[in-house]
Design a protein around this motif. Structure first.
Motif: not given
Length: 123
Positions: A31-33, A57-61
């Motif tokens: 879900q996080l990427g 922390e992902s590239v999305k959130a």
């Protein structure tokens, strides 16, 4: 290998005696990427069940990782400081976040087993 438990917030922990290894589930990392950073608790930190224990922390959130049980942080996965993507590649083994000494094993009764978790995520 110990007993594996899951939380509704997509953390897993494997309990062996009074020591638990904690991480996020494969479903959570999907879900996080792609993860770019992991902020882990300090060794020796006392955390209570439900407290913010780490951040992924992902590239999305950025997402908080909550403590699935109370205890003291014994060890952190140092490899993640230079390669957060280990969590993406192996969320439920090599991508573990930290190990803790459980202070209240009775809290585990509030958690799910693998079948309960699969039902939660529709697996």
């Amino acid at each position: 290998m110990g007993t594996t438990y899951y939380t509704e917030e997509h953390e897993w922990l494997v309990v062996d005696g009074d020591v638990a290894t904690v991480g996020i589930t494969n479903h959570a990392q999907e879900q996080l990427g792609d993860l770019v950073f992991v902020d882990l608790p300090d060794v020796g930190t006392e955390i209570a069940q439900g407290d913010d224990a780490a951040v992924v922390e992902s590239v999305k959130a950025a997402s908080d990782v909550y403590a699935p049980a109370s205890g003291e942080v014994l060890e952190i996965n140092e490899a993640l400081s230079s390669d957060a993507a280990i969590v993406n590649a192996s969320a439920e083994s090599d991508g573990w976040l930290y190990k803790m000494k459980l202070s209240n094993p009775a809290e585990l009764e509030k958690l799910m087993d693998e079948n309960g978790y699969k039902a939660l995520i529709g697996g």
